[in-house]
Scaffold this active site. Sequence first.
Site, PDB file in Angstrom:
ATOM      1  CE  LYS C 113      -3.861  -1.962   2.640  1.00 24.71           C
ATOM      2  NZ  LYS C 113      -4.609  -1.815   3.712  1.00 24.71           N
ATOM      3  N   GLY C 164     -10.394  -3.850   6.428  1.00 29.43           N
ATOM      4  CA  GLY C 164     -10.099  -3.422   7.835  1.00 29.43           C
ATOM      5  C   GLY C 164      -9.579  -4.084   8.799  1.00 29.43           C
ATOM      6  CD  GLU C 199      -3.886   5.940   5.461  1.00 29.61           C
ATOM      7  OE1 GLU C 199      -3.511   4.994   4.575  1.00 29.61           O
ATOM      8  OE2 GLU C 199      -5.116   6.100   5.635  1.00 29.61           O
ATOM      9  CE  LYS C 200      -3.010  15.351  10.117  1.00 23.60           C
ATOM     10  NZ  LYS C 200      -3.292  15.175  11.666  1.00 23.60           N
ATOM     11  CB  ILE C 202      -9.073  12.244   7.041  1.00 20.52           C
ATOM     12  CG1 ILE C 202      -7.841  12.777   6.283  1.00 20.52           C
ATOM     13  CG2 ILE C 202     -10.354  13.282   6.803  1.00 20.52           C
ATOM     14  CD1 ILE C 202      -8.097  12.673   4.677  1.00 20.52           C
ATOM     15  CD  GLU C 274     -11.869   1.199  -0.025  1.00 22.22           C
ATOM     16  OE1 GLU C 274     -12.944   1.004  -0.042  1.00 22.22           O
ATOM     17  OE2 GLU C 274     -11.105   1.430   0.716  1.00 22.22           O
ATOM     18  CD  GLU C 287      -6.591   0.290   1.631  1.00 21.06           C
ATOM     19  OE1 GLU C 287      -6.584  -0.753   1.457  1.00 21.06           O
ATOM     20  OE2 GLU C 287      -6.597   0.792   2.945  1.00 21.06           O
ATOM     21  NE  ARG C 291     -10.693  -7.138  -0.259  1.00 27.87           N
ATOM     22  CZ  ARG C 291     -11.826  -6.370   0.165  1.00 27.87           C
ATOM     23  NH1 ARG C 291     -13.051  -6.406  -0.151  1.00 27.87           N
ATOM     24  NH2 ARG C 291     -11.655  -5.478   1.054  1.00 27.87           N
ATOM     25  NE  ARG C 337     -20.558  -4.333   5.116  1.00 24.74           N
ATOM     26  CZ  ARG C 337     -19.370  -4.135   4.875  1.00 24.74           C
ATOM     27  NH1 ARG C 337     -18.440  -4.634   5.695  1.00 24.74           N
ATOM     28  NH2 ARG C 337     -18.983  -3.399   3.882  1.00 24.74           N
TER      29      ARG C 337
END
Lengths: 165, 165, 493, 493
Positions: C113, C164, C199-200, C202, C274, C287, C291, C337
């Site tokens: 990534k 996730g 990663e910062k 947000i 994304e 990223e 899939r 979901r």
Amino acid sequence: MSKVEVTVGGHTFEIEVNLNHRANHDLPVIVNGQTLTVTVPDLDAPLDQMEWIIVDRRPHEIVIDPELRWLRDHTGVHFVEVRDLEARVARPISRDGRIKAPIPGVIKAVFVAEGDRVEAGQSLFILEAMKMENEIHAPKSGSISQISVKPGQDVILHEVLAEVA
Amino acid sequence: MSKVEVTVGGHTFEIEVNLNHRANHDLPVIVNGQTLTVTVPDLDAPLDQMEWIIVDRRPHEIVIDPELRWLRDHTGVHFVEVRDLEARVARPISRDGRIKAPIPGVIKAVFVAEGDRVEAGQSLFILEAMKMENEIHAPKSGSISQISVKPGQDVILHEVLAEVA
Amino acid sequence: MFKKILIANRGEIAVRIIRTCRDMGISSVALYEADDRGSLHVRLADECVLLESTQGYFDTTAILKIAQDTGAKAIHPGYGFLAENIEFIRACQQAGLVFIGPPLEVMLAQHNKIEVLQRVTAAGWPTVQYSADTFEASEGEAVRAAADRLGYPVMIKSTHGGRGRGAYAAQLAGQVERMLRRAQTEAQLVYGNTRFYVEKQITPAHMIGVQVLADAQGQIVHLGEREGSLIRGNQKMMEEAPAPGLTPAQRADLWRTAVEIVRLIGFRGVGTIEFMGDLEGHFYFTEIKPRIQIEHTVTEMISTVDLVREQICLAAGEALSFTQAEVQLRGHAISCRITAQDPWRHYMPSPGVLRRVRLPTGHGVRVDTYAYSGCAVPAQYDPIVAKVIAWGDDRAESMHRLQRALSEIALIGVATTLPIQQLIAHHPEFLRAAYHTESLRRDLPEDALPPEHARDLAIAAAIVYARRNLAGQPSVPDRLQSGWHRSSRRLRE
Amino acid sequence: MFKKILIANRGEIAVRIIRTCRDMGISSVALYEADDRGSLHVRLADECVLLESTQGYFDTTAILKIAQDTGAKAIHPGYGFLAENIEFIRACQQAGLVFIGPPLEVMLAQHNKIEVLQRVTAAGWPTVQYSADTFEASEGEAVRAAADRLGYPVMIKSTHGGRGRGAYAAQLAGQVERMLRRAQTEAQLVYGNTRFYVEKQITPAHMIGVQVLADAQGQIVHLGEREGSLIRGNQKMMEEAPAPGLTPAQRADLWRTAVEIVRLIGFRGVGTIEFMGDLEGHFYFTEIKPRIQIEHTVTEMISTVDLVREQICLAAGEALSFTQAEVQLRGHAISCRITAQDPWRHYMPSPGVLRRVRLPTGHGVRVDTYAYSGCAVPAQYDPIVAKVIAWGDDRAESMHRLQRALSEIALIGVATTLPIQQLIAHHPEFLRAAYHTESLRRDLPEDALPPEHARDLAIAAAIVYARRNLAGQPSVPDRLQSGWHRSSRRLRE
């Protein structure tokens, strides 16, 4: 133990099943003399028209007619014939000429009168049920010995409508 | 006979139900002293979380939490509180400090040691089950008198993980 | 085209893939662990093979052998399990099997990534801020220094994450090492050895993905975007397409950016580009998801394109059968979901048997599920039970239809997230699309009830209480007996 | 817009109307006869009222009173029951209630089928040939003379017929009087007193209807055509949209003709303009259906327009919200109407309890039904249990998806037409769209079976036989015991 001859899709097989010989979900079945192990995951579930078996890695979820005339799976509908090789005497065809209401409803029409000569399959009554007209046919050829209903009459399930002698 | 006080959506009602006084699908219910007749079509069906009643021509198909904390109908989810007016003694809050596995799984992490002081709600363990990490919290404040598991250990349902004294 | 496909997955996504195989006239091979033999994906497949080792659905060696034994020429991994496992994809290639997903070289090019972020940054597209380096799990101090430089909150992420997993937020410097440990524990489980980056974060943010399709012939098409900002932990609770808060200019910009990133990375197959957006309307690339995503169905509803069919066709080397100009996005779709987790017990998994299942149907409603009356919800797998998707001419219609569908669905026997999703579906902020990634941290109010309706519900509760007592199954307020979970009030106050 | 609508129907269509009401935020009032109180339409409505008289769903006086008591301002009749009952529509108007269907004056103008035929003929459009006069049921000789003039076969039709009721085919002069008697018996039951006319029967034929919508402001829009030629008796077994055998010129011609007939008759609301086509490709107008049709769902699938919503909006006096140019017809849809009738017993009604229901779902599949596990299929109502509708990009895809959906659906507990529809869905003539109104008179071949597959099915049958014997529920070949029905061979030979 149960030994039957089954014809389906033009192929006939002699099959022996012994429900007591199961091990967990697996059931040995002898087909034309050869023993196979079939997985029957729902073997302990109550009887249902839907059956679920795995043969040689092929899963089959099958709905079987209560009278074993057909079964359907994901490939479509297939006609089936089961002959019990242990019941030595075939069930006799009923000679009872009584014609009974197959469903509760109202007689909408009577096409014959007592004494009329009828052919097997001839339409005798219109029975209305479920908002449809249903024709009731003669079970065999003969003459009408008795008619027990008239147009407009409500009939209950299995009420005798007429008799063919 | 059953007499309860039910609070739902900010309104509270005192309700008496006598399941023996039913007539067919109809059940008399006394709400704040007034008698109503409620239709309960499935009264003879096995217990289920889904209930189906008709009150004053209003049909309600309701799913009720097994622990009666909420119910949902077509308008959404509503919180409910039921107080049994006949059970004179409220059930005592358990003083049992044992922390049991609420689901079988694997302990992924232990965040405390024996003797540690913990606050109610503090995260003590990570229990992996159903491909998720689940935090297990302290049921009350106190000190950890015993830890029975370590990371990587499989635990079965209700296995004691630790005890807060 | 393939004659037979092996599906290396279970549950709703395996059922969904089998359905497309059947629609296409392709035979399907299902896999099952011994306890999972009654599951719907096994029942619906053309062939099914037991996975005998304890590795089960992760047993790559067994799976490759089964593909060869059954004559399947391709493997569809679904999501999770082996969908992003490079070693498995390599092994497929070596065994002469087609992995239904991007080709190995494409997966290799986008699997790291941080490398992707660096290439996208270098090309001049806005990305989230990230650490210049990657780290071993043991390098806690270096990670913390990188986090300090970016400023908090940050995400500690596995370079090979997905779904996730292996990603944890640290709100403060003091949390960095603990979250790194947790990310490592989880990433180890899912991806094997991996490095980490920072990663910062947000926050609050909008999480938006653009659905893209790219063929080997160089054609790239997108099917618009979807938003999945209603998250609890790292799990999306609801998703919708199109994203409701975008201006036409922002939308066009995201679409163009997504297609350019596909071109830049050389991505092929079906994937999602994304982005995270801040509340000022700036969007940053995060990223590529290479899939099928759980929420792909909302895109199917507005585009009428079967994304699994497209995955299969692209993996078979076919060119895309439609151009961007032929894509018509129509109406609006929202998906829920529903997972087997108990919201009143910290979303603890809730396995069991679904005694009663009734699905909503009708115009504009779709349900993807493996559930049927009497089916098991096993403890050891992903807790997704069903996705309920509602389409409408516009967002208001799809929302009303979703409310209706959620009110009709019955999934009785295990605790599910359905009540929470019903609360969300009636929540004013959701109704006016004023939500973001932090919205579900706040409590959900219940709707006001007219007194007459409240009385009816109270009567229902009283009857249930009486019936359960009579049947010797009293409704014990369990929260009074066991202390480890919070009280039901949590969701209300 | 109406705040509350009373639904004067039951079963799948009542459920379908309630769903749209809920999607639109309109309250619904359901009606039920005492034995029908557990039916899904009662469970899903906002209010429900018992019909106490023996007239039940036909009790117009009670229904009007209930509408007034509950404050419903409009009544949706669904299909059947009161949908074409002029006296009821007049009574609604007198009571200040809106009948959701064409306004009274429009119903009056098109209710007499022979008058409509005469107007359409006079305007120069091709119609079926019909008798110049109408007749009392007692005028058997005059009817026969009219039939002789037209040439056989003919249809004897009630001037007020609908839903295939009160219409009977006479193949020969000798059958005319008997069919007239039967038509009269049936028409009396459904429509009250009526006159009859004779229509020359086109056979074999294609039965095609064009879906039209017309508002009070004079705008007329069509949503394309559907074909329902696969009939058994007067009942359609399967329907599809678009009609598969039309040339683009024929299709354009039918659409234009339908719109012009709407204009000519002054039709308003949602309706169908019906045509019969001969095998040479000539089409003849037959009648206007001024109500929602059972098969409306295929049109909804290709147009994405909710036809019940449009009925409600038009009845409320709203203008159509879209123009012809905005209508986009996309893909292909096929519907199966599954009824509780036993194909192996002359399609005798088969009431009972559905012990197990499992619905197919997924991309492009819709099921409209009142069925759920444990629900009753009462004896006294229309036997439709479910409609399974499959959409696809093209006819081939929708057909494969239909085959798949039919293989997945479980409706266990009562005999249904499903096996026959599965045979049809796999029939080569259906697959290549080479069918017409006479096709189902011929027998349906079963698919050939590979020996291995046949063996598996034989094993399943043997196990079932053994299990049923063990459980004391032997599978008796019932055809050997009772003589009144034909043997199962009928469908095969």
